[in-house]
Every structure is written in structure tokens, then in C-alpha cells.
Design a protein around this motif. Structure first.
Motif, PDB file in Angstrom:
ATOM      1  N   HIS A  47       0.874  -1.167   0.000  1.00 36.94           N
ATOM      2  CA  HIS A  47       0.000   0.000   0.000  1.00 36.94           C
ATOM      3  C   HIS A  47       0.912   1.218   0.000  1.00 36.94           C
ATOM      4  O   HIS A  47       1.871   1.272   0.786  1.00 36.94           O
ATOM      5  CB  HIS A  47      -0.891   0.021   1.239  1.00 36.94           C
ATOM      6  N   MET A  49       1.706   5.605  -1.484  1.00 41.11           N
ATOM      7  CA  MET A  49       1.272   6.918  -1.953  1.00 41.11           C
ATOM      8  C   MET A  49       2.440   7.654  -2.579  1.00 41.11           C
ATOM      9  O   MET A  49       3.598   7.422  -2.232  1.00 41.11           O
ATOM     10  CB  MET A  49       0.691   7.740  -0.804  1.00 41.11           C
ATOM     11  N   LYS A  59      -1.303  10.661  -5.487  1.00 39.08           N
ATOM     12  CA  LYS A  59      -1.943   9.385  -5.813  1.00 39.08           C
ATOM     13  C   LYS A  59      -1.685   8.393  -4.699  1.00 39.08           C
ATOM     14  O   LYS A  59      -0.626   8.392  -4.092  1.00 39.08           O
ATOM     15  CB  LYS A  59      -1.359   8.786  -7.103  1.00 39.08           C
ATOM     16  N   ARG A  60      -2.676   7.534  -4.480  1.00 37.25           N
ATOM     17  CA  ARG A  60      -2.524   6.391  -3.588  1.00 37.25           C
ATOM     18  C   ARG A  60      -2.636   5.144  -4.452  1.00 37.25           C
ATOM     19  O   ARG A  60      -3.208   5.185  -5.532  1.00 37.25           O
ATOM     20  CB  ARG A  60      -3.633   6.390  -2.522  1.00 37.25           C
ATOM     21  N   PHE A  61      -2.091   4.024  -3.971  1.00 37.99           N
ATOM     22  CA  PHE A  61      -2.147   2.807  -4.776  1.00 37.99           C
ATOM     23  C   PHE A  61      -1.978   1.569  -3.909  1.00 37.99           C
ATOM     24  O   PHE A  61      -1.510   1.641  -2.779  1.00 37.99           O
ATOM     25  CB  PHE A  61      -1.087   2.825  -5.883  1.00 37.99           C
ATOM     26  N   VAL A  62      -2.401   0.451  -4.482  1.00 37.46           N
ATOM     27  CA  VAL A  62      -2.154  -0.859  -3.882  1.00 37.46           C
ATOM     28  C   VAL A  62      -1.445  -1.698  -4.937  1.00 37.46           C
ATOM     29  O   VAL A  62      -1.614  -1.483  -6.141  1.00 37.46           O
ATOM     30  CB  VAL A  62      -3.447  -1.557  -3.398  1.00 37.46           C
ATOM     31  N   TYR A  82      -4.267   2.179  -8.968  1.00 34.06           N
ATOM     32  CA  TYR A  82      -4.156   3.528  -8.413  1.00 34.06           C
ATOM     33  C   TYR A  82      -5.517   4.054  -7.964  1.00 34.06           C
ATOM     34  O   TYR A  82      -6.562   3.575  -8.418  1.00 34.06           O
ATOM     35  CB  TYR A  82      -3.536   4.473  -9.455  1.00 34.06           C
ATOM     36  N   SER A  83      -5.495   5.064  -7.121  1.00 33.60           N
ATOM     37  CA  SER A  83      -6.720   5.641  -6.561  1.00 33.60           C
ATOM     38  C   SER A  83      -7.627   6.242  -7.632  1.00 33.60           C
ATOM     39  O   SER A  83      -8.827   6.370  -7.404  1.00 33.60           O
ATOM     40  CB  SER A  83      -6.376   6.699  -5.502  1.00 33.60           C
ATOM     41  N   ASP A  84      -7.085   6.580  -8.794  1.00 29.87           N
ATOM     42  CA  ASP A  84      -7.922   7.114  -9.879  1.00 29.87           C
ATOM     43  C   ASP A  84      -8.456   6.004 -10.787  1.00 29.87           C
ATOM     44  O   ASP A  84      -9.070   6.278 -11.815  1.00 29.87           O
ATOM     45  CB  ASP A  84      -7.154   8.157 -10.689  1.00 29.87           C
ATOM     46  N   GLY A  85      -8.191   4.732 -10.413  1.00 29.50           N
ATOM     47  CA  GLY A  85      -8.705   3.605 -11.184  1.00 29.50           C
ATOM     48  C   GLY A  85      -7.759   3.063 -12.245  1.00 29.50           C
ATOM     49  O   GLY A  85      -8.014   1.998 -12.812  1.00 29.50           O
ATOM     50  N   ARG A  87      -4.481   1.278 -13.895  1.00 28.10           N
ATOM     51  CA  ARG A  87      -3.728   0.070 -13.545  1.00 28.10           C
ATOM     52  C   ARG A  87      -2.386   0.093 -14.255  1.00 28.10           C
ATOM     53  O   ARG A  87      -2.247   0.693 -15.312  1.00 28.10           O
ATOM     54  CB  ARG A  87      -4.498  -1.186 -13.959  1.00 28.10           C
TER      55      ARG A  87
END
Length: 180
Positions: A47, A49, A59-62, A82-85, A87
Motif C-alpha cells: 500500500h 502513496m 496518488k494512492r495505490f495498492v 491507483y486511486s484514480d482507477g 492500472r
């Protein structure tokens, strides 16, 4: 007069010592000891950012990482969401080149990444080709990872261009429990 000269020299020495940058060897005695062939083997969840140079989270991401080693070569297959969808996929190929030293490559890495492990720390340095506003910018990445325990590793990456700080990435890796 002589006392003031000695004091000034001492203050200069302290200020120069305070500016020194840590190296992986700084952490040689820290435990638990990091063996990247062990830690990056199996599935990990991360996880993170990205923050710009002002500290604002952009941006945040997993990430799900599937990792495996064969001899001195490891493959880290990363899937980002990413948090904006959006990949992204990145596949690293790591090669052990000596005691505590590694190289790595990936499609969006310019040249080779070079890494050194010492104690609980890993430092990677590389150039990453990042798409930004329709252009690709080659960013200098100074990537530090610290093993906290057998499951958790923390990662902090400084991003720069021409020596100018452009932002940072912070990640927390968690190794999944192997099936029993």
C-alpha cells in the motif's frame, strides 16, 4: 583568538558530519537481517502513496507482488491499482551479483537498477521512465527499504531530476502467510 579558531573548526566539522548521507552499511548491525531472496519470495501486498515536493498526496495505490527465485535470479511481478482507477504492471528481474549486491531491470527502468543490502536495509538506485502529462520523464529514484519483521517492510523513495527533489513514494509491504 586561538580558542575561537578551534571552536570554529569544531563547528565546521560537526556541520559537515551532520550532512553526511547514510549508506546501506550504516545499517549493517540492524536486525532482523534482510535476505531479499527470502523476503521477496511468495506473494506480497503493498500500500503506498506518491507525494509531490510540497508533501501533497497526489496518488494512492495498492500493489500485489508475486515473487519467485531460481538460483541467483528473481522475478517480481507487480500489479498496481491507483486511486484514480488506472492500472499498471511492472515485472522486475533481479540478479544477485555478489554478497549483498544486486542488479535489476524492468521495461520502464532505463539501464540497470543497482542495489545493496546490509543488515535490515536495501538501497536501490535507478532511473525510471515515468509518463507525465503525455510525456515520458526519466526520474532518478533513490529507493530505501527497511525490514521491520519477517512480514513487514517499509519503503521510502526520493524522486529527483537534475538533483532537484520532485517528490517521494512511501510504501508498506506485507508478506502473505504461506498456505499450510
Amino acid at each position: 583568538m586561538k580558542l575561537s579558531t578551534i571552536f570554529a573548526a569544531g563547528m565546521l566539522a560537526l556541520s559537515v558530519a551532520g550532512c553526511s548521507t547514510p549508506t546501506p552499511e550504516t545499517y549493517a548491525k540492524q536486525s532482523p537481517g534482510l535476505d531479499i531472496t527470502q523476503y521477496f519470495n511468495g506473494t506480497l501486498d503493498a500500500h503506498g502513496m506518491f507525494q509531490d515536493r510540497s508533501g501533497a498526496v497526489i496518488k494512492r495505490f495498492v500493489v500485489v507482488m508475486r515473487c519467485q527465485w531460481t538460483g541467483d535470479t528473481g522475478v517480481l511481478d507487480e500489479d498496481f491499482v491507483y486511486s484514480d482507477g488506472t492500472r499498471q504492471k511492472r515485472v522486475w528481474t533481479l540478479t544477485k551479483t555478489g554478497q549483498g549486491s544486486f542488479t535489476a531491470s524492468a521495461a520502464d527502468v532505463v539501464g540497470l537498477a543497482r542495489g545493496t543490502v546490509s543488515g535490515n536495509a536495501l538501497r536501490w538506485q535507478y532511473v525510471l521512465a515515468l509518463p507525465v502529462d503525455g510525456k515520458v520523464i526519466n526520474m532518478d529514484m533513490d529507493d530505501w527499504m527497511f525490514l521491520i519483521d519477517d512480514k513487514v517492510m517499509l519503503n521510502r523513495t526520493a524522486m529527483s531530476k537534475f538533483g532537484v527533489n520532485l517528490g517521494s513514494v512511501t510504501l508498506s509491504f506485507t508478506k502473505r502467510q504461506a498456505p499450510q
